[in-house]
Design an enzyme around this catalytic site. Structure first.
Site, short mmCIF file in Angstrom:
data_model
loop_
_atom_site.label_atom_id
_atom_site.label_comp_id
_atom_site.label_asym_id
_atom_site.label_seq_id
_atom_site.Cartn_x
_atom_site.Cartn_y
_atom_site.Cartn_z
N GLU A 1 49.93 79.14 16.80
CA GLU A 1 50.18 79.49 15.88
C GLU A 1 49.36 80.83 15.48
O GLU A 1 49.45 81.38 14.58
CB GLU A 1 49.69 78.50 15.43
N HIS B 1 46.47 79.24 21.58
CA HIS B 1 46.35 78.89 19.85
C HIS B 1 48.28 79.47 20.07
O HIS B 1 47.68 81.08 19.21
CB HIS B 1 45.66 79.45 18.97
N CYS C 1 45.33 73.84 22.42
CA CYS C 1 43.83 73.83 22.35
C CYS C 1 43.05 72.36 23.55
O CYS C 1 43.09 72.05 23.90
CB CYS C 1 43.40 75.01 21.58
#
Lengths: 196, 251
Positions: A180, A178, A77
């Protein structure tokens, strides 16, 4: 050793949780140049304002350390955006690893919402980061600024304009999304990065 | 183009989900983490956890639960219920929540939205609005729809956007629980008015209702509880139906 750059640019808990889920049991959250230079992998997270993140990297003296790293580096990001030439956000000069600028989305169509938030599909995948992931894979994005398409683009997405969803140059990688927070596909990408 | 999001909502009391759940093979039906993980693996795009504990002890349990959720769940999740200060919001961020939702607390103290957004970013703040039609106006309600606030829906939604809200979660109290569908005209008007995404909540009785609010209602996301919890429609079935209607969703 896996190092996560600690430069006060957002919460790293999500990233650490995701690393744990892909089997990583040890990591260093650090801003120590020596540790970063001895790491096998470096992760550069980041949320918030790119110009603030860059100021923080400069304050810690990491603006010269990060571009000199030889191991695989993944910016996520804002962590990806700071590795570009520069950002319109706060009119900041970037680390200049990726040869593209970060600019704000300015949609002509009012139904296109800013920030670009949610799941969007990737096209033009061309990096070992995407091993096992198909064209059209969805990843989770939250951002108001984007890096344009350039020679470093290894995945594209579209939100009123096409933009770089992922960048790669030499040992440097960046994802605007993202991983994650992108379910099992995001976990696969993290696993791929750690297996490079 | 960004996909329309499907968001299951889980009500939690004293650390456990409270609504009836119809998943086969789930050992502990009240386990909020396991239920969320199940939804995530089925293709939910985000999760919302609402704490409906009324006690201090219940609230503390919820913070621990948020930590457990963030360790296990690999998609974004929002938490709400009882968040009435910057400190409450900070605790949730620290525990790993991606977003928080505020409702009555923002009506009591609108500057709370500015405070949370300026500290943690607009993407962290979802303002939930419950409203009911009164005459020919839609009026925001507080206390879960019990109290009139004197605030008109569209004016309040615009105000919280200006104060830094990242999304609006709108529930029509006239439709919530009826399973007769959403007021698509109101959603469409909200969407045209706002620059930020609108999540539709309250009223879904079928996949057709959700398709309607995402297309005619132009909502960016649909949140539902009972149709998922009771297993009437699974998330993969819903998403395939939406694709057949030409709506972009993540599959």
């Amino acid at each position: 050793m896996i190092a996560i750059v600690d430069y006060d640019a957002g919460n790293v808990r999500s990233l650490i949780n995701a690393l744990r889920r892909v089997g990583v049991s040890e990591w260093e959250l650090t801003s120590d140049p020596e540790l970063l230079m001895s790491a096998d992998r470096v992760l550069l997270p980041g949320v918030g304002d790119a110009s603030v993140a860059l100021a923080s990297l400069r304050f810690l003296g990491l603006d010269s350390v990060i571009p000199s790293l030889k191991c695989p580096v993944l910016g996520i990001c804002v962590g990806m955006q700071v590795m570009c030439r520069g950002s319109e956000e706060g009119d900041a000069v970037g680390l200049g690893i990726f040869d593209t600028d970060v600019v704000r989305f300015i949609p002509g169509d009012p139904s296109v919402k800013i920030p670009h938030m949610g799941w969007n599909s990737l096209t033009g995948l061309k990096s070992p980061l995407f091993d096992g992931l198909a064209e059209g894979t969805f990843m989770y994005f939250v951002h108001s600024y984007y890096a344009g398409i350039c020679d470093c683009t290894v995945a594209a997405s579209e939100h009123s304009v096409p933009f770089s969803a992922a960048l790669c140059k030499d040992n440097f990688f960046g994802t605007q999304f993202h991983p994650e927070k992108s379910g099992s596909d995001g976990a696969r990408l993290l696993h791929n990065f750690l297996s490079l | 183009m960004v996909a329309k999001r499907i968001i299951p909502c889980l009500d939690v009391k004293d650390g456990r989900t409270v609504k009836g759940i119809n998943f086969l093979g789930l050992r502990e039906v009240g386990d909020a983490v396991e239920l969320g993980a199940r939804y995530a693996s089925q293709g939910a795009d985000e999760l919302v956890y609402l704490d409906i504990s009324a006690t201090v002890k219940g609230r503390k349990t919820f913070v621990g639960l948020v930590k457990a959720i963030s360790e296990r769940i690999d998609i974004p999740f929002t938490v709400g219920g009882g968040i009435s200060s910057l400190e409450d919001a900070g605790r949730m961020l620290e525990a790993g929540a991606d977003k928080i939702t505020v409702n009555s607390a923002a009506l009591r103290n609108p500057s709370l939205v500015d405070e949370i957004a300026s500290h943690f970013g607009s993407q962290f703040v979802v303002v939930a609005i419950d409203a009911r039609k009164s005459g020919d106006r839609w009026m925001a309600m507080s206390g879960g729809g019990r109290f009139a606030t004197g605030r008109e829906l569209f004016i309040w939604a615009s105000e919280v956007q200006e104060r830094g809200a990242g999304e609006i979660l709108f529930t029509s109290m006239d439709h919530d629980g009826t399973r007769q569908g959403y007021p698509c005209d109101v959603f469409s008007e909200l969407n045209s008015l706002l620059r930020i995404p609108v999540i539709a909540s309250g009223g879904a009785g079928s996949a057709e209702d959700i398709a309607a609010v995402l297309s005619e209602g132009k909502a960016d996301a649909a949140l539902a509880a009972s149709i998922f919890h009771y297993g009437e429609i699974t998330i993969p079935e819903l998403k395939h139906f939406l694709v057949s209607k030409g709506i972009k969703v993540r599959i």
